[in-house]
Design a protein around this motif. Sequence first.
Motif, PDB file in Angstrom:
ATOM      1  N   ASN A  83      58.891  46.361  36.221  1.00 27.49           N
ATOM      2  CA  ASN A  83      57.484  47.614  35.140  1.00 27.49           C
ATOM      3  C   ASN A  83      56.644  46.583  35.417  1.00 27.49           C
ATOM      4  OD1 ASN A  83      58.763  50.066  35.636  1.00 27.49           O
ATOM      5  ND2 ASN A  83      59.700  49.900  33.720  1.00 27.49           N
ATOM      6  N   ILE A  84      55.542  46.980  35.850  1.00 26.60           N
ATOM      7  CA  ILE A  84      54.327  46.116  35.873  1.00 26.60           C
ATOM      8  C   ILE A  84      53.093  46.453  35.661  1.00 26.60           C
ATOM      9  CG2 ILE A  84      53.261  43.797  37.129  1.00 26.60           C
ATOM     10  CD1 ILE A  84      55.127  43.717  39.364  1.00 26.60           C
ATOM     11  N   ASP A  85      53.052  46.781  34.699  1.00 28.52           N
ATOM     12  CA  ASP A  85      51.508  47.364  33.888  1.00 28.52           C
ATOM     13  C   ASP A  85      50.782  45.949  34.214  1.00 28.52           C
ATOM     14  OD1 ASP A  85      50.422  49.644  32.996  1.00 28.52           O
ATOM     15  OD2 ASP A  85      50.626  48.372  30.467  1.00 28.52           O
ATOM     16  N   GLU A  86      49.556  47.091  34.326  1.00 29.54           N
ATOM     17  CA  GLU A  86      47.959  46.035  34.503  1.00 29.54           C
ATOM     18  C   GLU A  86      47.934  45.327  35.953  1.00 29.54           C
ATOM     19  OE1 GLU A  86      46.078  47.466  32.612  1.00 29.54           O
ATOM     20  OE2 GLU A  86      46.502  47.711  31.158  1.00 29.54           O
ATOM     21  N   VAL A  87      48.709  46.024  36.778  1.00 30.38           N
ATOM     22  CA  VAL A  87      49.019  45.626  38.138  1.00 30.38           C
ATOM     23  C   VAL A  87      47.663  44.730  38.364  1.00 30.38           C
ATOM     24  CG1 VAL A  87      49.294  47.017  39.596  1.00 30.38           C
ATOM     25  CG2 VAL A  87      50.569  45.459  40.422  1.00 30.38           C
ATOM     26  N   HIS A  88      46.000  45.156  38.312  1.00 28.08           N
ATOM     27  CA  HIS A  88      45.013  44.822  38.515  1.00 28.08           C
ATOM     28  C   HIS A  88      45.190  43.325  38.516  1.00 28.08           C
ATOM     29  CE1 HIS A  88      44.488  46.827  34.992  1.00 28.08           C
ATOM     30  NE2 HIS A  88      43.534  45.607  35.082  1.00 28.08           N
ATOM     31  N   PHE A  89      46.028  42.363  37.291  1.00 31.74           N
ATOM     32  CA  PHE A  89      45.492  41.638  37.068  1.00 31.74           C
ATOM     33  C   PHE A  89      45.713  41.104  38.771  1.00 31.74           C
ATOM     34  CE2 PHE A  89      45.993  42.236  32.022  1.00 31.74           C
ATOM     35  CZ  PHE A  89      44.287  42.824  32.591  1.00 31.74           C
ATOM     36  N   VAL A  90      47.097  41.406  39.446  1.00 31.57           N
ATOM     37  CA  VAL A  90      47.365  40.239  41.026  1.00 31.57           C
ATOM     38  C   VAL A  90      46.342  40.172  41.071  1.00 31.57           C
ATOM     39  CG1 VAL A  90      48.486  40.359  42.551  1.00 31.57           C
ATOM     40  CG2 VAL A  90      49.740  41.414  40.835  1.00 31.57           C
ATOM     41  N   ASP A 132      39.854  50.705  46.431  1.00 31.04           N
ATOM     42  CA  ASP A 132      39.931  50.160  47.850  1.00 31.04           C
ATOM     43  C   ASP A 132      40.508  48.641  48.313  1.00 31.04           C
ATOM     44  OD1 ASP A 132      40.449  52.759  48.706  1.00 31.04           O
ATOM     45  OD2 ASP A 132      38.987  52.380  49.896  1.00 31.04           O
ATOM     46  N   HIS A 133      40.207  47.826  47.492  1.00 29.85           N
ATOM     47  CA  HIS A 133      40.384  45.885  47.669  1.00 29.85           C
ATOM     48  C   HIS A 133      40.922  45.388  46.647  1.00 29.85           C
ATOM     49  CE1 HIS A 133      37.362  46.153  44.190  1.00 29.85           C
ATOM     50  NE2 HIS A 133      37.102  44.808  43.758  1.00 29.85           N
ATOM     51  N   VAL A 134      41.327  46.106  45.551  1.00 31.00           N
ATOM     52  CA  VAL A 134      42.033  45.812  44.611  1.00 31.00           C
ATOM     53  C   VAL A 134      43.188  46.008  45.165  1.00 31.00           C
ATOM     54  CG1 VAL A 134      43.870  45.954  42.596  1.00 31.00           C
ATOM     55  CG2 VAL A 134      41.363  45.790  42.520  1.00 31.00           C
ATOM     56  N   LYS A 135      43.584  47.069  45.902  1.00 24.85           N
ATOM     57  CA  LYS A 135      44.428  47.540  46.647  1.00 24.85           C
ATOM     58  C   LYS A 135      45.202  47.344  47.109  1.00 24.85           C
ATOM     59  CE  LYS A 135      44.554  51.966  48.327  1.00 24.85           C
ATOM     60  NZ  LYS A 135      44.318  53.698  49.064  1.00 24.85           N
ATOM     61  N   HIS A 136      44.244  46.978  49.353  1.00 28.92           N
ATOM     62  CA  HIS A 136      44.245  46.162  49.513  1.00 28.92           C
ATOM     63  C   HIS A 136      45.439  44.423  48.895  1.00 28.92           C
ATOM     64  CE1 HIS A 136      43.586  43.573  53.464  1.00 28.92           C
ATOM     65  NE2 HIS A 136      42.942  43.021  53.237  1.00 28.92           N
ATOM     66  N   THR A 137      44.648  43.750  48.007  1.00 29.65           N
ATOM     67  CA  THR A 137      45.230  42.569  48.176  1.00 29.65           C
ATOM     68  C   THR A 137      46.779  43.295  47.342  1.00 29.65           C
ATOM     69  OG1 THR A 137      43.681  41.808  46.424  1.00 29.65           O
ATOM     70  CG2 THR A 137      45.146  41.196  45.754  1.00 29.65           C
ATOM     71  N   ASP A 327      32.974  41.590  48.828  1.00 28.23           N
ATOM     72  CA  ASP A 327      33.937  41.971  48.020  1.00 28.23           C
ATOM     73  C   ASP A 327      32.951  43.043  46.940  1.00 28.23           C
ATOM     74  OD1 ASP A 327      35.087  41.708  45.441  1.00 28.23           O
ATOM     75  OD2 ASP A 327      36.624  40.453  45.632  1.00 28.23           O
ATOM     76  N   PRO A 328      33.201  44.015  46.484  1.00 29.79           N
ATOM     77  CA  PRO A 328      32.404  44.485  46.096  1.00 29.79           C
ATOM     78  C   PRO A 328      32.165  44.279  44.314  1.00 29.79           C
ATOM     79  CG  PRO A 328      34.195  45.655  45.830  1.00 29.79           C
ATOM     80  CD  PRO A 328      34.586  44.749  46.647  1.00 29.79           C
ATOM     81  N   ASP A 329      32.737  43.431  44.011  1.00 28.78           N
ATOM     82  CA  ASP A 329      32.869  42.450  43.188  1.00 28.78           C
ATOM     83  C   ASP A 329      31.877  41.110  42.565  1.00 28.78           C
ATOM     84  OD1 ASP A 329      33.744  44.752  41.432  1.00 28.78           O
ATOM     85  OD2 ASP A 329      35.522  43.603  41.543  1.00 28.78           O
ATOM     86  N   ARG A 330      31.202  40.964  44.077  1.00 31.31           N
ATOM     87  CA  ARG A 330      30.889  39.043  44.544  1.00 31.31           C
ATOM     88  C   ARG A 330      29.695  38.692  43.591  1.00 31.31           C
ATOM     89  NH1 ARG A 330      29.653  42.748  48.152  1.00 31.31           N
ATOM     90  NH2 ARG A 330      27.410  43.102  48.500  1.00 31.31           N
ATOM     91  N   PRO A 331      29.628  37.632  43.158  1.00 25.88           N
ATOM     92  CA  PRO A 331      28.418  37.338  42.976  1.00 25.88           C
ATOM     93  C   PRO A 331      27.429  36.622  43.647  1.00 25.88           C
ATOM     94  CG  PRO A 331      30.164  35.546  43.009  1.00 25.88           C
ATOM     95  CD  PRO A 331      30.583  36.751  43.357  1.00 25.88           C
ATOM     96  N   ARG A 332      26.619  35.743  43.414  1.00 29.75           N
ATOM     97  CA  ARG A 332      25.129  35.640  44.712  1.00 29.75           C
ATOM     98  C   ARG A 332      25.422  34.531  44.747  1.00 29.75           C
ATOM     99  NH1 ARG A 332      20.053  37.393  41.094  1.00 29.75           N
ATOM    100  NH2 ARG A 332      21.760  35.829  39.406  1.00 29.75           N
ATOM    101  N   THR A 333      26.670  33.724  44.650  1.00 29.74           N
ATOM    102  CA  THR A 333      26.480  32.436  45.220  1.00 29.74           C
ATOM    103  C   THR A 333      28.614  32.033  44.592  1.00 29.74           C
ATOM    104  OG1 THR A 333      25.590  30.165  45.477  1.00 29.74           O
ATOM    105  CG2 THR A 333      26.091  30.917  43.220  1.00 29.74           C
ATOM    106  N   VAL A 334      28.678  31.181  45.838  1.00 32.71           N
ATOM    107  CA  VAL A 334      29.659  30.555  45.413  1.00 32.71           C
ATOM    108  C   VAL A 334      30.556  29.965  43.380  1.00 32.71           C
ATOM    109  CG1 VAL A 334      31.875  28.760  45.535  1.00 32.71           C
ATOM    110  CG2 VAL A 334      30.411  29.844  47.665  1.00 32.71           C
ATOM    111  N   LEU A 335      31.048  29.988  42.955  1.00 33.60           N
ATOM    112  CA  LEU A 335      30.570  29.711  41.167  1.00 33.60           C
ATOM    113  C   LEU A 335      31.212  28.307  41.447  1.00 33.60           C
ATOM    114  CD1 LEU A 335      31.807  33.178  39.422  1.00 33.60           C
ATOM    115  CD2 LEU A 335      29.666  32.102  39.600  1.00 33.60           C
TER     116      LEU A 335
END
Length: 386
Positions: A83-90, A132-137, A327-335
Amino acid sequence: LQVTSFLDKYGINTVAVNQDTPRNKEYWKKHIHDGAINSSQLGTAQHLIVTAEQLFKSPEGHFTRLALLLRDHTFRRRLLHINIDEVHFVHYLGRDRFGLSAFRPSWGRFSELKITLPRTLIWNAFTATCPDHVKHTLELSFLGSEYSLVQRCTNRPSIIYARHCVVGNFDVLQNYLCFIRSPFPTNGSLQDQPRVLLFFDSNALALRVSRYLDKHIPEQFRATGFVRHYYSTMSPQYLQIAHDEFTRPDGSCCILCATSAESTGVDFPDVRITVNVGIVDESESDQRKGRGDRDERGGIHVTLFEPWVLNVKLEEFNDESLPFHNDPDRPRTVLKLGSNKRERVPHSGIAAILAPCIREYKANYFANCSPSRMSNFTLSLPSSNI
């Protein structure tokens, strides 16, 4: 904490396997798996709660105890479920993102386990935050296309969203006085103060705010643990006390200033107000919000932000030359490792601040089609500055 819950609530013999678990053979033979031929395994764990790092080689190239055990055929035959809990961490921790290396790369390696472990194993993955973008990953990394997804509406009707621009910046400590009930009843009790959980990105700020608030609560509660701070580098003994006092119905702690260590996998029975001190992506915000209103009797989720946020334009996030521009969580530039909070601020967090309706924005972010996604009920709390 989770080990205690499984033991006390369900009577399941559970052992945690993490960096603090003893490595000596005697401990593992007694508590986890006895590798002797025809061993009964009596008294060994029925259930392991494992950090992802324990499943693979260490960064130095050494197998952990558990990684070695997963190569043992007698142990593998005992495995029924993973069982993988908090699977969004992937998605958020297990892969390189926005120019930064994966924070916990072991979360991105579950596909290796699926190949090597018995095919009869039943794999289950759990998360409350799966846009959706997490599900895709997840589909690309190890789920594949054949899986069942059970989702619950994260826009619980019993939670009200709020956003507030602080005066000056987060270092102006008066900004946090609103989380103390005011006026506080004469001869009031702990029950007169709603439980408040504030999330900080800075350990130092969490400490300063907790000390400041402790000086402004009613005198009879000062220096009693009414306000506490909590972050992962503190001693295990203190963290256990702070957690217990905040989660027990009769606990002495009513306001907890914490970091993200308390944002996932912890059940708080009666937190009424959760607070983001700063802008985070919507999935992280949703995890923090989920620590409140566990009884669905009503709660408030507040995002505090500094005045400079209002000068940020969503168009600044539309650089199509960036590899992560969709990516909806993107920053404005490369970090970079030294990027400041203004450079790191995510598109989804800014969009939530600027949106005409927070509830509608969150529903769209999570592709939430539930009939209740836009519903909310009236919340009654003791009078306070909020």
